[in-house]
Design a protein around this motif. Sequence first.
Motif, PDB file in Angstrom:
ATOM      1  N   ILE A 321       0.838  -0.993   0.041  1.00  0.00           N
ATOM      2  CA  ILE A 321      -0.003   0.026   0.141  1.00  0.00           C
ATOM      3  C   ILE A 321       0.823   1.279  -0.063  1.00  0.00           C
ATOM      4  N   ARG A 322       0.234   2.357  -0.654  1.00  0.00           N
ATOM      5  CA  ARG A 322       1.002   3.651  -0.612  1.00  0.00           C
ATOM      6  C   ARG A 322      -0.143   4.537  -0.072  1.00  0.00           C
ATOM      7  N   HIS A 323       0.182   5.517   0.870  1.00  0.00           N
ATOM      8  CA  HIS A 323      -0.740   6.343   1.443  1.00  0.00           C
ATOM      9  C   HIS A 323       0.007   7.455   2.186  1.00  0.00           C
ATOM     10  N   LYS A 324      -0.651   8.589   2.423  1.00  0.00           N
ATOM     11  CA  LYS A 324      -0.058   9.842   2.685  1.00  0.00           C
ATOM     12  C   LYS A 324       0.201  10.026   4.526  1.00  0.00           C
ATOM     13  N   LYS A 325      -0.683   8.937   5.322  1.00  0.00           N
ATOM     14  CA  LYS A 325      -0.659   8.858   6.545  1.00  0.00           C
ATOM     15  C   LYS A 325       0.405   8.221   6.878  1.00  0.00           C
ATOM     16  N   THR A 326       0.675   8.253   8.443  1.00  0.00           N
ATOM     17  CA  THR A 326       1.830   7.429   9.110  1.00  0.00           C
ATOM     18  C   THR A 326       1.351   6.049   9.061  1.00  0.00           C
ATOM     19  N   ASN A 327       2.440   5.025   8.702  1.00  0.00           N
ATOM     20  CA  ASN A 327       2.221   3.695   8.585  1.00  0.00           C
ATOM     21  C   ASN A 327       1.926   3.302  10.299  1.00  0.00           C
ATOM     22  N   ASN A 328       1.293   2.143  10.634  1.00  0.00           N
ATOM     23  CA  ASN A 328       0.969   1.581  11.990  1.00  0.00           C
ATOM     24  C   ASN A 328       1.765   0.411  12.326  1.00  0.00           C
ATOM     25  N   ILE A 329       2.703  -0.162  11.352  1.00  0.00           N
ATOM     26  CA  ILE A 329       3.601  -1.420  11.744  1.00  0.00           C
ATOM     27  C   ILE A 329       5.006  -0.811  11.677  1.00  0.00           C
ATOM     28  N   LYS A 330       5.664  -0.605  12.779  1.00  0.00           N
ATOM     29  CA  LYS A 330       7.151  -0.369  12.363  1.00  0.00           C
ATOM     30  C   LYS A 330       8.128  -1.394  13.282  1.00  0.00           C
ATOM     31  N   ASN A 331       7.591  -2.414  13.834  1.00  0.00           N
ATOM     32  CA  ASN A 331       8.486  -3.405  14.518  1.00  0.00           C
ATOM     33  C   ASN A 331       7.884  -4.741  14.388  1.00  0.00           C
ATOM     34  N   ASP A 332       8.198  -5.761  15.108  1.00  0.00           N
ATOM     35  CA  ASP A 332       7.887  -6.985  15.512  1.00  0.00           C
ATOM     36  C   ASP A 332       6.342  -6.706  16.202  1.00  0.00           C
ATOM     37  N   CYS A 333       5.587  -7.594  15.796  1.00  0.00           N
ATOM     38  CA  CYS A 333       4.094  -7.696  16.519  1.00  0.00           C
ATOM     39  C   CYS A 333       3.281  -8.824  16.051  1.00  0.00           C
ATOM     40  N   ILE A 334       2.356  -9.056  16.561  1.00  0.00           N
ATOM     41  CA  ILE A 334       1.521  -9.966  16.087  1.00  0.00           C
ATOM     42  C   ILE A 334       0.057  -9.349  15.766  1.00  0.00           C
ATOM     43  N   LEU A 335      -0.677  -9.893  14.773  1.00  0.00           N
ATOM     44  CA  LEU A 335      -1.880  -9.195  14.329  1.00  0.00           C
ATOM     45  C   LEU A 335      -2.850 -10.343  14.681  1.00  0.00           C
ATOM     46  N   GLY A 340     -15.293 -10.802  11.481  1.00  0.00           N
ATOM     47  CA  GLY A 340     -15.715 -11.795  10.316  1.00  0.00           C
ATOM     48  C   GLY A 340     -16.408 -13.029  10.945  1.00  0.00           C
ATOM     49  N   ASP A 341     -16.330 -14.293  10.294  1.00  0.00           N
ATOM     50  CA  ASP A 341     -17.048 -15.566  10.920  1.00  0.00           C
ATOM     51  C   ASP A 341     -16.436 -15.536  12.222  1.00  0.00           C
ATOM     52  N   GLY A 342     -17.327 -16.079  13.253  1.00  0.00           N
ATOM     53  CA  GLY A 342     -17.055 -16.307  14.555  1.00  0.00           C
ATOM     54  C   GLY A 342     -15.774 -16.956  14.747  1.00  0.00           C
ATOM     55  N   ILE A 343     -15.419 -18.246  14.192  1.00  0.00           N
ATOM     56  CA  ILE A 343     -14.156 -18.837  14.480  1.00  0.00           C
ATOM     57  C   ILE A 343     -12.866 -18.148  13.642  1.00  0.00           C
ATOM     58  N   ASP A 344     -13.027 -17.160  13.109  1.00  0.00           N
ATOM     59  CA  ASP A 344     -12.021 -16.403  12.608  1.00  0.00           C
ATOM     60  C   ASP A 344     -11.600 -15.500  13.465  1.00  0.00           C
ATOM     61  N   CYS A 345     -12.507 -14.752  14.374  1.00  0.00           N
ATOM     62  CA  CYS A 345     -12.182 -13.773  15.435  1.00  0.00           C
ATOM     63  C   CYS A 345     -10.910 -14.212  16.279  1.00  0.00           C
ATOM     64  N   GLY A 346     -10.008 -13.725  16.498  1.00  0.00           N
ATOM     65  CA  GLY A 346      -8.729 -14.156  17.243  1.00  0.00           C
ATOM     66  C   GLY A 346      -7.715 -14.682  16.485  1.00  0.00           C
ATOM     67  N   LYS A 347      -7.976 -14.963  15.385  1.00  0.00           N
ATOM     68  CA  LYS A 347      -6.785 -15.685  14.794  1.00  0.00           C
ATOM     69  C   LYS A 347      -5.911 -14.779  14.517  1.00  0.00           C
ATOM     70  N   SER A 348      -4.485 -15.320  14.461  1.00  0.00           N
ATOM     71  CA  SER A 348      -3.452 -14.316  14.776  1.00  0.00           C
ATOM     72  C   SER A 348      -2.263 -14.710  13.667  1.00  0.00           C
ATOM     73  N   MET A 349      -1.419 -13.732  13.552  1.00  0.00           N
ATOM     74  CA  MET A 349       0.013 -13.944  12.557  1.00  0.00           C
ATOM     75  C   MET A 349       0.762 -13.197  13.130  1.00  0.00           C
ATOM     76  N   PHE A 350       2.220 -13.493  12.786  1.00  0.00           N
ATOM     77  CA  PHE A 350       3.227 -12.690  13.190  1.00  0.00           C
ATOM     78  C   PHE A 350       3.850 -11.953  12.144  1.00  0.00           C
ATOM     79  N   TYR A 351       4.053 -10.543  12.500  1.00  0.00           N
ATOM     80  CA  TYR A 351       4.643  -9.668  11.704  1.00  0.00           C
ATOM     81  C   TYR A 351       6.101  -9.764  11.990  1.00  0.00           C
ATOM     82  N   CYS A 352       6.897 -10.325  11.040  1.00  0.00           N
ATOM     83  CA  CYS A 352       8.305 -10.128  11.330  1.00  0.00           C
ATOM     84  C   CYS A 352       9.114  -9.005  10.670  1.00  0.00           C
TER      85      CYS A 352
END
Length: 490
Positions: A321-335, A340-352
């Motif tokens: 993505i390109r945009h004019k605002k400040t980006n919101n991921i600047k280090n390691d985190c999980i998302l 969404g569907d109930g079973i999807d809520c809480g599903k997680s990934m690692f942002y390396c």
Amino acid sequence: MKHYIDIPQVINYKDMLKNYYSFSSNTYKQLIMKNNNVKTLKECLERDLKRSDLGCEVGSSAYVKKSKYCFIKSRALQKYSFLPNFEKSASEYIIPQAFINMNLKENDVIISKDSNIGEVIILDKDYPNTMLSGALYKLPIKKNKFYILSIIKHDIFKQQLDFLVPKGATIRHAKTLFLDCKIPFPKNNIEQTIAFVEKITKSIINKEKLIRKRHEQITNLIQEELVNNQKKDKFIYKEPTIKDLEENARLDTGIHSKDFKYIEFLVKNYKNGYFFIDNENIKSGNTPEIRYISDYENLPYKWLTPTHFNSYGNIIIDEYIRHKKTNNIKNDCILLVNRGDGIDCGKSMFYCFKDFGLGHHNQGLYKVFGYDTARLIFILCFLNTNFMRKYCGLLTTGSKMKELKIEHFLTIPFPNFTSKKQQEISNLYYNPNIDIDYKMVKLDNFDNIDNEFCKNAGIYNLDKNIKYLKKILNSTIDKIINEEDINIRF
């Protein structure tokens, strides 16, 4: 994505006459393939397709909540995976009377003729008591199976089929037109090139299997640690009281159900206690009003939404993505998925951050940060277990679109496993001390090096390697299509 179909800008009278005065641009599409060493898919089959190779529709009246018989739908075949994906009602339990035995075995190749036409997978194991829907064929391929599978998975096959199959008003039906699609074969260094493609394809499939195995190992480790280390208290389910309803300010049955209460009890009754995500360590995302989103890697930020990753915590759609605002991921985190569907809520990934660089996530995800990597990964692993998928689904609010707000995530208890146990679990998802130096890899030593890597690779490592190998695989197939020289190297 490269395009192998040409649509002429101008047509002449002779072309129109030949095509019965058709004005449809689809009629005049042509395949761009320099390599003429091709066979049709039909010519690659061991024999002609039979009626027994095609699945059968059983009708929704045959669906039941539990049965030893199962029915695979076309949505189990997804572009991002060589293996069947059984998320989101891609399979159904059926009554015994509706079952037809198709003798589905490991390494059977399955293709879709309807809906997601031309999509293909290979079975990761034997599937007894399982049948295919009427949208799916089992392809009788023996010679060069993994080479042919990789070509069907490539864009060249889908694009051919796209102009062979008429555009329908709703669902498109390919019938057996996929058999007319051309499979290119190398002209030079034929045996070694085919072996190279097959070796990469088999490695990708093996790693996809391992990802599922690691996920199962993580769930089992967490469950065993919880169940085997409980305090003396015993679980007793009680119907909610007026006080319970007042404290939770919720009348829905999810958080008052026996399943929800039992999972919560296991965590809170763990002998070493439990912890919560701190309010200061979780933030919401946003979608910039003015933005440009594409799969073009040179855009400044990696773009993440709930649809970009799967239940194993792996990215399945690469967008930027390109945009004019400040980006919101600047280090390691999980998302964490929050809607969404109930079973999807809480599903997680690692942002390396080391691998992805600067990123941006939308409001459908919450970011958890500020903990050391092992703790972040442990939170992710815990949330992605099968029982916590159920727990989070019961915790959600909303009727049409289910949702977990920040205040809900702050109530989820996490067992306070020892640092050693957390690290053991985390390594099954992400092992920071493992990689492959492909400068040392050749065709004859690939299997040994690859197998050694797989012994200690976590889910994230395996997925990262799969993406690397897929780039090599697609590049090699592109060169075969365009009749270019192929270097056998990784």
